[in-house]
Write an enzyme that holds these catalytic residues in place. Structure first.
Site, PDB file in Angstrom:
ATOM      1  N   HIS A 809       0.898  -1.144  -0.067  1.00 35.42           N
ATOM      2  CA  HIS A 809       0.049  -0.191   0.062  1.00 35.42           C
ATOM      3  C   HIS A 809       0.878   1.312  -0.081  1.00 35.42           C
ATOM      4  CE1 HIS A 809      -3.305  -2.612   2.002  1.00 35.42           C
ATOM      5  NE2 HIS A 809      -3.404  -2.665   0.761  1.00 35.42           N
ATOM      6  N   GLU A 812       1.546   3.663   2.826  1.00 30.70           N
ATOM      7  CA  GLU A 812       1.804   3.214   4.405  1.00 30.70           C
ATOM      8  C   GLU A 812       3.473   3.289   4.153  1.00 30.70           C
ATOM      9  OE1 GLU A 812       0.218  -0.450   4.333  1.00 30.70           O
ATOM     10  OE2 GLU A 812      -1.860   0.212   4.572  1.00 30.70           O
ATOM     11  N   HIS A 906       3.272  -3.377   7.105  1.00 30.92           N
ATOM     12  CA  HIS A 906       2.307  -2.660   6.719  1.00 30.92           C
ATOM     13  C   HIS A 906       2.076  -1.410   7.727  1.00 30.92           C
ATOM     14  CE1 HIS A 906      -0.630  -4.476   3.769  1.00 30.92           C
ATOM     15  NE2 HIS A 906       0.290  -5.426   3.921  1.00 30.92           N
ATOM     16  N   GLU A 991       1.922  -4.650  11.741  1.00 32.10           N
ATOM     17  CA  GLU A 991       1.287  -3.253  11.286  1.00 32.10           C
ATOM     18  C   GLU A 991       2.090  -2.292  12.315  1.00 32.10           C
ATOM     19  OE1 GLU A 991      -1.209  -2.402   9.489  1.00 32.10           O
ATOM     20  OE2 GLU A 991      -2.385  -4.220   8.959  1.00 32.10           O
TER      21      GLU A 991
END
Length: 1156
Positions: A809, A812, A906, A991
């Site tokens: 992504h 990010e 991420h 994350e």
């Protein structure tokens, strides 16, 4: 025993329904009143479970039939019904079933002139209307007309009656049909007049509760489109806006201010975004027959929805709350290993991406000689960076993976029908390694060209470094005191490119680790972008040094949200001071140069930049619109742009008005980042957290049906104010610390140059070309074999794999900073890194979506697809990086070398800390409430080992935030597909927060690049400990580990820093209720204690207090024991009344052992 105790309450309720003796009924009501006035709502719920509501309703129906009505019985009955009914979710249905609606309405009509009885009836009406169906029935039968007669203009008499009436009417108006009926009968205008009257006359704020009740009526009416239109037509916006301005100075009036703010925002006319189309300004022709969705815009009418707006669901990588209904409960699907998504013979091509398995180590010495011959040339080049890995020996081997690319190598025109994105072409001879010497020669020549003034090679496109500060005198004095004559500012304020770059390169101190402006320029010249970037962003060129301190999370200013919403409403009501000038427009470049002096200049047409339009609202306020992802009409979150021509120490306000996520860490202490060019040239080149008065809230701009697929969705505004540190500076603002594709590629060049080739095995290959023609690099990192002995070579080839990826992504960027920390640690000379390399072979894809990063996307690739939702069936043409990454994983599995650990890096926009998502069959089934047969479902719990280790060794990591659930909506993510199809037990998504931490060493601090890089290195440490704990190790490795790691001390040290009582909620309660949706519960309508307090106040008044004309409605009266208020003094000797004490004791003991 419990059954006998519970039977005491059942006897009471049964007697209440069947008895006709007044004294018996009064005694029972007295006991129930005493019981329910003590303790918590737990007792009331117990009464409900035993049929208390049904018994009270039947007793009410019986008492209402008595002529004349016996109020000594009716009033305690009504009071108990109000207290019990508000906690019974099915009370409205029970009222309908008992056919009690007519009874309650009849009692209300008969007592319009008897205020004490009327108040009790209104309480019950209010509770009945909590069920929308029952409320609609009451509305049809004339309840609203009846109540509207009771609500009078301002008066100091009967204020409790008026309060009860407004609250009952507000409950009835929750029904949309009742709201339509109220609008059609003119009640909305009447309510506005009543509110104006009470607001104007209640100068001492004694009757806030009545004003609040009237506002709740308006709030519910305006939930429907007809109500909003009528409200605007009745000057409701102006009336409420004027009234709320009078209240802002008084904090005690916050309940009124909050409701008014909600009404005003909801009724603000919905508008489409001020852009020609919501689709991205950039489009890209897709290969084959794939076509981009046609443009389809909705009209303004699409923006209005009839009724309350839907609760939004966010789709950020792993960001939605796990809902039980989304959990995969089919054990067969959880355990399945699907067949290949491609022909098996295709897997052979990926052998070329594993040269470490067939490397000819006899070539090492000859290669070393050839490299050495090139070393002097590379070192003498002024482009060679002088940075070395901390504690590393001076390894100046030069070996790059960058080839001059011609049109053939970059692939054919993407518009051609037969276009395919090829895996890097390999001949049989090239399977083991690429032509290293040629590559080194190419990069050395390119680096020299970047520093010299020679003509650019044919594959270069000219890049300029702009904008730069306009103050040429300051610029020359601070940056180039000895070469002022060579610097001539151009009319636009930027300096002549060749002179600028040359002089800047001379002045760059070279003290930013692992960064070289020369290397960055050389790499940036090779980037292929849709807009054809011609500008270099200064921060990416010059580099970033982490500040020597960590920035605390920003404390949220109380009332900031409503302040911003009211500013938006003021624009609508008082548009006279709104400038409305477009000063930057990506679609119309002519608007990018503002004609008016004193206006900021904006720029975003550089790598990773994202700003589509800037509109000057007032002198120091701008509305900004982000560009959608390429070939898409959504995913607005990432922004990165430059501003110049600012004034010193003036707060500039920026409103980014087309955000899409329904919540953001910007409401919980997060700040955007800013980079000042002047500060960088003064020796402080760093991105800093900046901004104040930050708020994220729903606005009045609406998404078209085409944009989001759901009618009536609104965008959100991120607003922040910034004071710039210098006059006429050039400052860059971004959502998070930018990390571009060129930064990554030049970083890899420097890492490869600075590694120790005798210890670090490094191969940089090309996984594939992207849709946009950019290369997606694949790294292989491990330790060189200790010798050419058979045993050492076998140990080299038999090392388990670890597969790491990042940046699928594009928005990010924090994932890239974590990956940067991982890479730097892996190639360092740290003894732990050296041991780690001996334990694993690392396959790393540091940037899985280069095109998205380059073109400023937030989530998608050039195909307009979220690549982390394509892992089930990736398309080789549309999703080449996913297709070939999955192919490589398939290949490793096919040769029995599936990775021990797979991790996809991420970023997370709605949670704090760093954490992992993993996969577990049992935990998923347990969470879904399914029975788990442990004899049938056997599961290795080793997936929890690495997160537990990281919780101990990484300060930013939190085990409590980790989740191992498998959701249906995530079945096509990398984490789940690698777990299911490749059989990788330890398949994770890591994350990292955009914001900061709420526990441990970094509690209360925003994470910077230094902390993110540290997380990357700590992840490596965690892998080493995992190896020692989980895999068999030879004695030599264990001996080395014992010398390097004191695990017990490390774990204890980190554990002491951690907060043992971690909260599992995403966020702690905020000082101000953050209202994201149009209809919010922030007005405490569901607060049971409010009605209880009102009942107690009324009882105190009824006991004998006169209704003082100056009584303050906001104050609660003291609680008194009023059991005998409506009870005869003593029953007669022949009375059949129940013995009060014994019955009460029986019920009390029954409650004591009753379930919670």
């Amino acid at each position: 025993m419990a059954e006998q105790e519970a039977s005491g309450l059942q006897v009471l309720l049964s007697t209440l329904q069947s008895s006709s003796d007044k004294d018996v009924i009064l005694n029972i009501l007295s006991v129930l009143t005493d019981l329910l006035s003590l303790g918590t709502g737990r007792r009331i719920h117990y009464v409900i479970s035993k049929g208390g509501c049904e018994a009270l309703l039947q007793a009410l129906a019986t008492a209402a039939r008595t002529e004349p009505p016996d109020h000594s019985t009716l009033l305690p009955l009504l009071r108990l019904l109000a207290r019990v009914g508000q906690r019974d979710r099915k009370f409205g249905l029970k009222v309908k079933k008992a056919e009690a609606t007519d009874t309650i309405l009849s009692l209300t009509r008969r007592n319009l002139c008897h205020h004490l009885q009327l108040i009790h009836c209104l309480w019950v009406l209010r509770v009945c209307a909590s069920n929308v169906t029952t409320g609609t029935t009451l509305g049809i039968n004339g309840a609203m007309e009846l109540i509207f007669k009771v609500i009078t203009p301002y008066s100091k008499r009967h204020v409790r009656t008026v309060r009860a009436a407004t609250e009952a009417l507000a409950a009835l108006l929750k029904s949309k049909s009742n709201s339509r009926r109220a609008v059609n009968r003119g009640y909305l205008c009447g309510l506005l007049r009543l509110y104006q009257d009470w607001h104007r006359n209640d100068v001492s704020n004694n009757y806030v509760s009545i004003r609040r009740g009237l506002l709740l009526c308006l709030k519910h009416i305006t939930n429907i489109q007809l109500g909003r239109e009528t409200f605007r037509g009745s000057q409701g916006m102006e009336i409420l806006f004027t009234s709320v301005e009078d209240c802002l100075s008084c904090k005690n009036l916050d309940p009124l201010i909050n409701i008014v703010t909600q009404i005003l925002r909801k009724c603000h006319p919905k508008e489409p975004l001020p852009v020609a189309t919501v689709r991205s300004s950039y489009s890209f022709p897709l290969p084959g027959n794939t076509k981009v969705e046609p443009q389809c815009e909705g009209s303004e009418g699409d923006c209005e929805s009839d009724g309350e707006e839907e609760t939004e669901k966010d789709l950020d990588n792993e960001e939605t709350k796990e809902e039980d209904c989304d959990l995969e409960t089919d054990v067969n699907k959880l355990r399945s290993r699907p067949v290949l998504d491609r022909p098996e013979e295709e897997l052979g091509q990926y052998e070329a991406l594993c040269p470490e398995l067939s490397y000819n180590f006899q070539e090492l010495e000859s290669e070393s000689e050839e490299e050495k011959s090139l070393e002097d040339r590379t070192e003498s080049s002024p482009s060679a960076p002088s940075h070395f890995i901390p504690s590393a020996t001076s390894a100046k081997q030069s070996s790059y993976r960058w080839r001059t690319q011609n049109v053939t190598e970059m692939g054919p025109d993407p518009g051609e029908k037969d276009f395919k994105v090829p895996l890097q072409s390999w001949t049989k001879k090239e399977k083991c390694r690429r032509d290293l010497i040629d590559e080194k020669r190419d990069i050395a020549e390119a680096a020299q060209d970047a520093d010299s003034g020679e003509d650019d090679p044919p594959w270069h496109h000219t890049l300029t470094l702009q904008p730069l500060p306009k103050d040429a005198a300051w610029y020359k004095k601070m940056a180039y005191p000895e070469c002022e004559a060579s610097i001539n500012p151009s009319p636009g304020g930027s300096l002549e490119t060749s002179d600028t770059v040359t002089n800047l390169l001379e002045k760059h101190q070279g003290d930013i680790p692992f960064h070289s402006p020369r290397f960055y320029i050389a790499r940036a010249n090779c980037v292929k972008s849709i807009p054809g970037y011609k500008d270099l962003a200064f921060p990416d060129f010059w580099g970033h040094q982490p500040p020597p301190y960590s920035k605390p999370m920003l404390e949220r200013k109380y009332g900031v949200q409503r302040e911003k919403v009211l500013d938006d409403v003021r624009r609508f009501i008082q548009p006279g001071d709104v400038i409305g000038r477009t000063v930057f427009d990506l679609d119309k470049p002519s608007h990018s140069s503002p004609a008016a002096p004193g206006c900021l200049t904006f720029l975003s047409k550089f790598e990773s930049g994202n700003l589509r339009k800037a509109i000057q609202v007032r002198e120091f306020e701008y509305d900004l619109i982000m560009n959608a992802d390429v070939n898409s009409n959504q995913h607005h979150q990432w922004f990165y742009f430059a501003v110049q021509d600012m004034k010193l120490e003036v707060p500039y306000r920026f409103n980014i008005i087309n955000c899409e996520k329904f919540n953001s860490q910007f409401n919980y202490g997060m700040q955007p980042v800013m980079y000042s060019v002047k500060e960088a040239l003064l020796g402080r080149p760093r991105w800093l957290r900046a901004g104040h008065d930050i708020c994220y809230y729903k606005n009045h701009y609406c998404c078209s049906a085409a944009a989001r697929g759901i009618r009536g969705r609104c965008y959100y505004t991120l607003t922040f104010s910034i004071k710039f540190p210098h006059k006429d500076d050039v400052c860059y603002l971004a959502y998070h610390y930018p990390y571009t594709y060129s930064t990554m590629m030049s970083h890899l060049d420097i890492l490869e140059q600075n590694r120790n080739p005798k210890k670090v095995y490094w191969r940089q290959q090309t996984l594939c070309q992207t849709l946009g023609g950019n290369l997606c690099p694949l790294l292989t990192i491990t330790a060189m074999p200790e010798s050419k002995k058979r045993g050492d070579l076998e140990q080299f080839c038999d090392r388990p794999y670890v597969f790491l990826m990042a940046r699928v992504h594009p928005g990010e960027s924090n994932a890239s900073w974590v990956m940067k920390g991982t890479l730097e640690f892996l190639v360092s000379s740290d003894p732990i890194a050296d041991l780690l390399r001996k334990c694993f072979i690392f396959k790393i894809v540091p940037m899985l979506n280069p095109d998205g990063v380059i073109n400023g996307n937030h989530r998608c690739s050039l195909s307009g697809d979220d690549l982390n939702r394509q892992w089930l069936t990736p398309n080789s043409q549309l999703h080449p990086t996913i297709y070939h990454a999955k192919g490589l994983l398939y290949y490793l599995r096919s040769i029995g070398r599936a990775p021990l650990v797979f991790c996809d890096y991420h970023g997370h926009s709605q949670k704090k800390n760093v954490f992992l998502y993993g996969c577990s069959i049992k935990e998923t089934l347990w969470q879904a409430g399914c029975a788990v047969d442990t004899t049938v479902i056997a599961e290795d719990v080793g997936y929890r080992t690495l997160p537990k280790i990281l919780d101990k060794v990484a300060p930013a990591f939190v085990m409590n935030s980790c989740s191992f659930l498998v959701e249906k909506s995530r079945e096509s993510t990398a984490r789940v597909v690698v777990w299911k199809e490749m059989g990788v037990l330890r398949s994770y998504t890591m994350e990292s927060t955009y914001c900061g931490c709420d526990h441990g060493l970094y509690k209360g601090l925003q994470l910077g690049t230094q902390e993110l890089e540290e997380m990357g290195s700590k992840f490596c440490l965690g892998l080493l400990i995992l190896h020692l704990k989980s895999l068999p190790c030879n004695k030599k490795v264990m001996a080395q580990a014992a010398l390097l790691l004191d695990l017990e001390e490390e774990i204890t040290d980190r554990a002491q820093r951690s907060n043992s009582s971690l909260e599992t909620d995403d966020e702690p309660p905020c000082v101000e209720e953050i209202d994201y949706n149009t209809d919010s519960c922030s007005d405490d309508e569901g607060d049971f204690s409010e009605l209880d307090q009102e009942i107690q106040e009324c009882l105190s008044w009824a006991e004998g207090e006169t209704e003082d004309e100056e009584v303050t409605m906001g104050q609660s009266c003291s609680s008194k024991a009023l059991r005998g208020l409506y009870i005869s003094s003593q029953p007669a000797s022949n009375s059949t009344a129940l013995p009060l004490r014994s019955t009460a004791l029986g019920v009390y003991s029954g409650f004591k052992s009753s379930p919670a």
